[in-house]
Every structure is written in structure tokens, then in C-alpha cells.
Design an enzyme around this catalytic site. Structure first.
Site, mmCIF file in Angstrom:
data_model
loop_
_atom_site.group_PDB
_atom_site.id
_atom_site.type_symbol
_atom_site.label_atom_id
_atom_site.label_comp_id
_atom_site.label_asym_id
_atom_site.label_seq_id
_atom_site.Cartn_x
_atom_site.Cartn_y
_atom_site.Cartn_z
ATOM 1 N N CYS A 105 0.907 -1.151 0.029
ATOM 2 C CA CYS A 105 0.063 0.029 0.039
ATOM 3 C C CYS A 105 0.899 0.916 -0.044
ATOM 4 O O CYS A 105 1.832 1.354 0.721
ATOM 5 C CB CYS A 105 -0.838 -0.032 1.242
ATOM 6 S SG CYS A 105 -1.950 1.402 1.419
ATOM 7 N N HIS A 147 -8.997 -4.064 -2.654
ATOM 8 C CA HIS A 147 -7.776 -3.179 -1.601
ATOM 9 C C HIS A 147 -8.679 -1.676 -1.416
ATOM 10 O O HIS A 147 -8.457 -1.096 -0.425
ATOM 11 C CB HIS A 147 -6.670 -3.548 -2.369
ATOM 12 C CG HIS A 147 -5.511 -2.500 -1.521
ATOM 13 N ND1 HIS A 147 -4.596 -3.328 -0.723
ATOM 14 C CD2 HIS A 147 -5.110 -1.155 -1.452
ATOM 15 C CE1 HIS A 147 -3.764 -2.331 -0.229
ATOM 16 N NE2 HIS A 147 -4.176 -1.235 -0.548
ATOM 17 N N GLU A 148 -8.702 -1.119 -2.762
ATOM 18 C CA GLU A 148 -9.115 0.434 -2.712
ATOM 19 C C GLU A 148 -10.475 0.471 -1.993
ATOM 20 O O GLU A 148 -10.569 1.459 -1.320
ATOM 21 C CB GLU A 148 -9.125 0.704 -4.256
ATOM 22 C CG GLU A 148 -7.674 0.644 -4.748
ATOM 23 C CD GLU A 148 -6.546 1.277 -3.963
ATOM 24 O OE1 GLU A 148 -6.826 2.271 -3.485
ATOM 25 O OE2 GLU A 148 -5.508 0.851 -4.358
ATOM 26 N N HIS A 151 -10.150 1.058 1.679
ATOM 27 C CA HIS A 151 -9.777 2.212 1.938
ATOM 28 C C HIS A 151 -10.870 3.359 2.266
ATOM 29 O O HIS A 151 -10.839 3.976 3.119
ATOM 30 C CB HIS A 151 -8.717 2.847 1.006
ATOM 31 C CG HIS A 151 -7.469 2.482 1.216
ATOM 32 N ND1 HIS A 151 -6.777 3.007 2.176
ATOM 33 C CD2 HIS A 151 -6.418 2.031 0.221
ATOM 34 C CE1 HIS A 151 -5.167 2.415 1.929
ATOM 35 N NE2 HIS A 151 -5.261 1.979 0.835
#
Length: 196
Positions: A105, A147-148, A151
């Protein structure tokens, strides 16, 4: 304009992000700056909280993975062609078999760990013109999007690893938040006093 990437330990990375509308101030400029920031840092995805904005916006460009020989020619072609803006994304479903992949990341430089995720997702989102889409993604595309997406939900990839591994990384993570890390892109560190 290249924006500083927010480092591990900043509270913005732990916030569940807010939905936005087309009237969000200077959205086109923000998106353009995020692409520039992501490419300068050699990333394949970047979420708004990583540049200090707690809004439901992230970008993905998987073309760097297209050269990876581990993927079939069809998969490589799919990765090469994928560049997308996701606004107000909502996960509809995560299915399929679980698989591990080594993730990193931009907000947590110099740490990579195997993270297990499901291989197929269905996501509802809006594009940069606020047109609605519901789409299913699989394989590496699904992984990068997950993954994004994490966030904008206030979740980091390190939340997916075992508590033992987390304990082993504690010192490294503390150093990142203090700016004690070698990086070749602009960052903002939460534990570094400004104005010195």
C-alpha cells in the site's frame, strides 16, 4: 499536481468515507491530481483518503500487472486495458474461492504481506460522469478493487493479517507514521510535527 500520500497512523485512513455528488468542489481536478500522484508513486490504485479526503472515491489502473508472466494472455490483456474511476462504490457481493496474494500500500511503504480475499466481487458505483454501474469483477481486478474499496471503508490491508504478524510489524508501522522510512514519493506523516 502531485499530492502528498497520507501515511499509516493518520486518522483519515480509519474513517468510513462520505458519498459525494457531482457538485463536489473541483472534483475533476482532484481526480486528475490523484492519477498523477498514483503514477508518480508507481501505484495501481489510489483512494481519496490516501490524499487526505474522506470521500468515496478511488482510482484503479492495473496495466503494470499486464507484464506479469504468471497471468494468462487473456488476463494480461484485461489488466492492460483496465483504467477506471469509482465514485460512491458499494460492495454488493463477494463470492468465489479465497486466494492469497502479496499486497502492499502506498500509505504503508516497505511492508508487503499475503492477504486472503475472495476472487469475485459485484460492485455498484458511479463513474466520473456519475453514471451508475453494477459490475462483477474477478481475479486480480477484483483484488485491486477490494483493496481500494477497503480504504473508503476505513480498512487497511494490514487489518487482514494475523495478530501475530501485526505484532511483528508494530515497530515498522510506528516508524512509518514517524516518517522513518525511505520513499521516493511525497508523503505526509501523522507523527511528524509540521513547521520545522
Amino acid at each position: 499536481m502531485i499530492l502528498p500520500i497520507v501515511a499509516y497512523g493518520d486518522p483519515v485512513l480509519r474513517r468510513k468515507c462520505e458519498a459525494i455528488g457531482p457538485e463536489y468542489p473541483e472534483l475533476a481536478t482532484l481526480i486528475e491530481n490523484m492519477w498523477e500522484t498514483m503514477y508518480q508513486a508507481n501505484g495501481v490504485g489510489l483512494a481519496a483518503p490516501q490524499v487526505g479526503r474522506p470521500i468515496r472515491l478511488f482510482l484503479v489502473d492495473t496495466s503494470p500487472f499486464a507484464e506479469d508472466e504468471d497471468f494468462s494472455p487473456e488476463e494480461q490483456e484485461k489488466l492492460r486495458a483496465f483504467k477506471r474511476v469509482f465514485i460512491n462504490a458499494q460492495m454488493q457481493e463477494e463470492t468465489g474461492k479465497k486466494w492469497a496474494f502479496n499486497e502492499g500500500c502506498l500509505s504503508i511503504p516497505d511492508i508487503r504481506e499475503d492477504v486472503t480475499r475472495q476472487d469475485t466481487i459485484t460492485l455498484r458505483y458511479q463513474d466520473a460522469e456519475f453514471k451508475e454501474h453494477t459490475e462483477t469483477f474477478d481475479g486480480l481486478l477484483a483484488r485491486v478493487i477490494q483493496h481500494e474499496y477497503d480504504h473508503i471503508e476505513g480498512i487497511l490491508f494490514t487489518d487482514h493479517i494475523s495478530s501475530l504478524k501485526k505484532r511483528l510489524l508494530k515497530g515498522k508501522l510506528t516508524n512509518i507514521s514517524k516518517g522513518k522510512v525511505q520513499i521516493d514519493y511525497k508523503m505526509r506523516f501523522p507523527a511528524v510535527k509540521r513547521g520545522r
